[in-house]
Design an enzyme around this catalytic site. Structure first.
Site, short mmCIF file in Angstrom:
data_model
loop_
_atom_site.label_atom_id
_atom_site.label_comp_id
_atom_site.label_asym_id
_atom_site.label_seq_id
_atom_site.Cartn_x
_atom_site.Cartn_y
_atom_site.Cartn_z
CG ASN A 204 4.11 12.00 23.45
OD1 ASN A 204 4.43 12.50 22.37
ND2 ASN A 204 4.10 10.70 23.65
CG HIS B 33 8.54 6.86 25.81
ND1 HIS B 33 8.30 8.19 25.55
CD2 HIS B 33 7.77 6.17 24.93
CE1 HIS B 33 7.42 8.28 24.57
NE2 HIS B 33 7.09 7.08 24.18
CD GLU C 172 10.20 11.29 26.96
OE1 GLU C 172 10.05 12.51 27.08
OE2 GLU C 172 9.27 10.51 26.67
CB SER D 141 3.45 6.48 24.38
OG SER D 141 4.21 5.71 23.52
#
Ligand code: 3H9
Length: 655
Positions: A480, A430, A442, A409
């Site tokens: 993120n 991801h 992702e 991550s």
């Protein structure tokens, strides 16, 4: 048997005295103007020719009719309209039967509903997904469906927009039969109907429904609507069907459809629809040969690894899981079997398929078992040393053409790749937790990733039924990074005077299922705290930093799991905690901040701007390829309301 052409996309030929009308309008046989014109002509022809007993309507290719042409929305209407076509079908003097070969969605389902009979092939599916586009069915769906299947079932189907397979459609009464040779069966049905009175859907009396069941079905739809207009309108129209005449119901439906079609909600959902179809398309990969993937290796069968394993198993792959000890391998297998069981219990998976999945699963403690894997995904503890050591070891075990994927991550996948002998075969995948449920993946295109490796990773994610979005290497990837910017802005506002509950309320009123501080409490505050402590030494001392979250963690408030976080949960409910209010006030005072008031509008404007600015930076840095990809990441990974179109769309709409 010569074919008659009624328009560029509609043709017909006679079989057993029945005119078989085929709609051929790739890619999904949408009801574009020439389809509508062709259908009307075909009906007129069939009525005029004395030797024709009836009409069968079917679709060419995999789809029956995918619905109205969404690209026509917003353009001036062209005659005949779809409701006019339905009226012609329903009131045709000769029987009209739908031979549903594939998806009959939206206007396609409405065509089938207006016919006098419906026969489904085994690949057929039925649905009125208009609410997912911010609209209601506009060609009789809300009035004809309840006449066939009753008010309660119609509220469920139209309100949720879900699609049903032929067996459920038959049980509901939506269709008359299922047949492997649906065309011949439909032709026979049309011939059989020619001698008797026709069953016109619009003329059917709606079966009286139990008021409490209607209420419960409506409540279920509205509970999921979260501020969207279309589901409530759809429920209202279905209820109206049993209270008004067909003509009144159709007129009200049409007016509602036209009003919603021009709404900002519908524009946002159309943007999402086309964004999803664009996502994962990469020009440089056009025509590239994919690597073969049959066996997927998954290193680590914790919550994330087990979720990925379930997604791969249910997509038909063989899965080899790897754990460190035989005991952990047994536990991993149990965890995966448990998730499959849950999917069976909730009706998402057939019992027989679960057994097939288990037969394709092996979880071992011997890394040598990964020798046959074509793609290995690591889902181990997010630590650089752990991951690089693992990838170096895998280098010596896997096939030379195997792909290695990391599910990190926050780590830099380029660094993981650089530690291997073949960085070109390393890619990021991801997943979001729970990985068997969440659609977003992702797909990280690392510095050295070979084009066929990226293309294969994208195809793999699609086969899993996921929504893959390509992303370059940056800390936190697309999601993120934007989430960090959004969190930072929310904390700035708290320090400046907004209460956390006020920010959460603004987000929830906007359409988020939960505000950001409630999400923190749900996820737990300690992992982000640990990361902040690790980053403290390298943080820019001149950058603004809000310590409130650190202060909460220092007093053991890690969120719901400890009963306290940004809120107090000791009563079982989220409650404002005066201790938190005092702590915030103390931090403000220590920094000399005089608190000021915020409106909900200002809160949302600032949060959206923070997300969109970070999104623009990602585009400039070429981390994200298109702004619609960013919207999809935030909608599918971070609960941004789809009916607002995502932060990039929403901020452009405001600007
Ligand atoms: C409606 O019907 C309103 C009516 O009640 C009233 C009217 C008065 N229009 O998904 P795919 C394109 S509202 C235009 O990858 P699949 C799509 O953009 C409509 N274009 O294929 C893509 O283009 P590109 C209600 C459409 O095989 C290409 O087709 N209907 C439409 O995986 C392939 O799409 C729906 O909401 C459309 N309606 O799945 C159904 N649909 O290649 C929406 C697709 O340029 N459609 N395109 O990227 C679907 O759910 C799926 O497309 C379907 C096929 C299941 C049909």
């Amino acid at each position: 048997m010569s074919a008659t052409r009624f328009s560029e996309s509609v043709s017909g030929s006679i079989r057993d005295g029945v005119l078989v009308v085929t709609i051929d309008n790739p890619p999904v046989n949408a009801t574009s103007a020439h389809v509508r014109q062709g259908l009307v002509k075909a009906l007129g022809h069939a009525v005029a020719v004395g030797t024709v007993f009836g009409i069968v309507v079917t679709g060419a290719g995999r789809t029956f009719v995918g619905g109205a042409d969404i690209r026509e929305f917003g353009k001036p209407p062209v005659e005949p309209t779809l409701p006019e076509v339905m009226e012609r079908i329903e009131n045709c003097g000769k029987p009209v039967v739908a031979a549903v070969n594939g998806a009959a969605l939206g206007g396609g389902c409405e065509i089938a509903l207006a016919c006098h009979g419906r026969i489904a092939g085994e690949a057929a599916s039925f649905g009125l997904p208009e609410v997912k586009l911010g609209i209601v069915p506009g060609a009789g769906g809300t009035q004809r469906l309840p006449r066939l299947i009753g008010t309660v079932a119609a509220i469920d189907l139209i309100g949720s927009g879900r699609t049903v397979r032929p067996d459920e459609a038959l049980k509901l009464g939506l269709i008359d039969g299922i047949a492997a040779d649906h065309l011949s069966t439909a032709i026979a049905l049309a011939r059989g109907m020619a001698s008797g009175p026709l069953r016109r859907t619009g003329g059917i009396e709606i079966a009286p429904a139990d008021a409490s069941a209607v209420e419960a079905a409506a409540k279920k739809v509205l509970a999921k609507a979260r501020g969207q207009a279309a589901p409530a309108e759809a429920v209202r129209l279905v209820r109206l069907a049993s209270q008004a005449s067909l003509q009144q119901g159709l007129a009200e439906e049409r007016a509602t459809f036209l009003r919603l079609r021009d709404s900002s909600e519908a524009a946002a959902l159309r943007h999402v629809f086309f964004a999803e179809r664009q996502a994962g398309k990469v020009d440089k990969l056009e025509g590239i040969a994919l690597r073969k993937v049959e066996t997927t290796g998954i290193v680590g069968t914790g919550l994330m690894g087990a979720g990925i394993a379930v997604a791969a198993l249910t997509a038909g792959y063989r899965v080899v899981g790897l754990e460190q000890t035989p005991e952990a391998a047994t536990k991993g297998r149990d965890r995966i079997a448990g998730l499959l069981d849950k999917a069976v219990q909730s009706g998402r998976l057939a019992d027989a398929v679960r057994n097939e999945c288990l037969a394709r699963l092996e979880v071992a403690a011997d890394a040598g078992r990964l020798a046959t894997a074509n793609l290995v995904i690591e889902a181990v503890f997010d630590d650089l040393a752990v991951k690089t050591e693992l990838f170096q070891r895998l280098d010596g075990i896997v096939r030379p053409d195997a792909i290695l994927a990391t599910n990190t991550s926050y780590l830099n996948p380029d660094e993981i790749a650089a530690a291997t002998a073949h960085p070109e075969r390393v890619v990021g995948l991801h997943f979001f937790s729970p990985a068997n449920i969440m659609r977003l993946v992702e797909v990280v295109d690392c510095k050295a990733t070979a084009p066929d490796v990226l293309a294969t990773a994208l195809a793999f994610a699609k086969k899993l039924g996921k929504l893959p979005v390509v992303c370059g290497v940056t800390e936190g990837f697309i999601g993120n990074r934007i989430f960090s910017a959004y969190r930072r802005e929310a904390e700035f506002m708290v320090e400046d005077g907004a209460a956390p509950e006020q920010i959460d309320a603004a987000l929830e009123a906007y359409g988020f299922p939960m505000g950001i501080f409630s999400v923190y409490d749900m996820a737990g505050l300690e992992i982000a705290w640990a990361r902040r402590k690790r980053q403290a030494a390298t943080r820019d001392p001149n950058a603004r930093y809000v310590e409130i979250a650190d202060r909460l963690c220092e007093t053991g408030r890690f969120g719901r799991k400890t009963g306290k976080g940004w809120y107090d949960y000791s009563s079982g409910e989220r409650a404002i905690d005066p201790e938190v209010t005092a702590l915030i006030e103390a931090v403000r005072a220590s920094k000399g901040v005089a608190p000021r008031s915020f409106t909900s509008r200002e809160i949302m404007d600032r949060l959206l701007r923070a997300m969109a600015d970070e999104g623009k930076a990602l585009l400039e840095e070429k981390i994200a390829a298109r702004s619609s990809d960013i919207d999809l990441v935030m909608i599918n990974g971070y609960s941004f309301p789809a009916h607002k179109g995502g932060p990039m769309f929403a901020s452009e709409a405001v600007a």
